[in-house]
Design an enzyme around this catalytic site. Structure first.
Site: not given
Ligand SMILES: [Mg+2]
Length: 396
Positions: A104-105
């Site tokens: 999620d990055e």
């Molecule tokens: Mg996050």
């Protein structure tokens, strides 16, 4: 000056579930099983659940106790990986230099993009808008000349934040901010810093360099000194995978190694040992290049014939053992090697550069092991650590 844009998706797994099922929107939501029997943990929590003090990694039954009316959904890693890859694809419209940091990055190198998208903050706004429109998800964005400050930026304003850190505003932004917000400052380092009375980022920044190097050694001390200085070149925290920002055009199409044997070999076991070595070499180079491959291609030159076979798999790999097993499979179940072998080669094709990091525990352990192996071999010598089967053929 370089400019990094770091994106951290807000409550990623939980937000995806809420997006798919609107009934869950606005409710405390826990991704993970509620079954006490299996002693599972919270994989992710929505912001509504976080408001109750629920955090990822907390035992599910404890979360359930704190918030009995929380909704639970099972963790669906395939779904999250898919969305992560789609976001990555969208980001490539902005910059050819995009990296997956974790599921999620993401990182974008946005140096020199102002003529196309406007100043950094404007670009940040556009990226947020596109992600929201395409996926219904919010994210926090930090923009700074160094990666660590960009990442810190996403922690200062979260959720749905957008922040630009530069020489002019850095001191105001870090005032009173706890040092453990900095990526790479873990619990142990936090305690040691606290021992010196350094609790906040502004205190860290005003600590003279010699005090830091005296207490933490030259490497860590200097690193601590540089973290909060936007104009300084700064290395990543220890154990952090490299951020390569390789442009599409600089990326290889395939990675291969071949080898001509010292003598013709009939012993299948020895041929397979050489194959394993080639697989390790291909794997190591793939990891160094930051990619994995879906297609394994095998080339064998024997006294009787020269043949090439390949097969494409759904899941890309850069693990030597896996590449070995896949290429070994190309010999055919029963046939084995086609006569005395003179030379052989393996290549990895259909390379994938958006390596979404693994979600499964076993896979994570495996990757950590390979990373450690690469590090040791880079430091001491190639083949310092090698699969046991190779000790027979490798002159060590
Ligand atoms: Mg996050």
């Amino acid at each position: 000056m370089p400019m990094i844009l770091h994106i951290d998706m807000d409550a990623f797994f939980a937000s995806i579930e809420q997006q798919i099922n609107p009934r869950l929107k606005g409710k405390p939501l826990i991704v993970g099983s509620r079954d006490k029997k299996y002693r599972t943990v919270v994989a992710a929590a929505s912001y509504e659940a976080k408001a109750y003090g629920i955090t990822s990694g907390m035992p599910s039954h404890k979360a359930f106790k704190i918030c009995p009316h929380a909704e639970f959904v099972a963790c669906d890693s395939a779904k999250y990986t898919h969305v992560s890859r789609e976001i990555f694809r969208l980001l490539q419209e902005f910059s050819p230099f995009v990296e997956h940091v974790t599921i999620d990055e993401f990182d974008l190198d946005i140096s020199g993009l102002a003529p196309f998208f406007g100043p950094p903050l404007e670009l940040g706004k556009t990226v947020k808008k596109r992600i929201r429109e395409a996926f219904g998800l919010t994210c926090s964005i930090g923009i700074a000349p160094t990666w660590l400050l960009a990442k810190l930026g996403t922690k200062i304003r979260k959720p749905d934040g957008l922040i630009l850190i530069n020489e002019a505003n850095v001191d105001a932004l870090i005032l009173g901010l706890a040092v453990e917000k900095i990526c790479g400052i873990g619990p142990a380092l936090t305690v040691r810093l606290a021992g010196l009375g350094i609790l906040t980022c502004d205190q860290l920044k005003t600590t003279p360099e010699n005090i830091l190097t005296d207490n933490f050694g030259l490497t860590t001390g200097r690193w601590l000194y540089l973290i909060l200085r936007p104009n300084e070149e700064l290395s990543l925290p220890q154990n952090h995978p490299p951020i390569l920002f390789a442009a599409e055009s600089q990326r290889p199409k395939s990675i291969g190694h071949s080898y001509t044997l010292p003598a013709e070999i009939c012993d299948q076991k020895i041929v397979f040992s050489w194959l394993r070595m080639l697989a390790e070499m291909v794997a190591k180079r793939s990891r160094k290049t930051g990619c994995s491959g879906k297609t394994v291609s095998l080339w064998i030159h024997s006294r009787n014939e020269s043949l090439t076979r390949q097969k494409t798999y759904q899941i890309p790999t850069n693990d030597g053992w896996e590449i070995f097993m896949r290429s070994k499979g190309l010999f055919g179940q029963k046939k084995g090697i086609p006569g005395p072998v003179r030379a052989l080669g393996i290549s990895l094709e259909e390379l994938v550069f958006d390596n979404a990091p693994p979600l499964l525990f076993e896979q994570k352990r495996r990757e950590a092991l390979l990373m450690a192996q690469d590090k040791i071999n880079a430091k001491y010598d190639d083949w310092t650590i090698l699969p046991a089967v190779l000790s027979e053929i490798h002159p060590k």
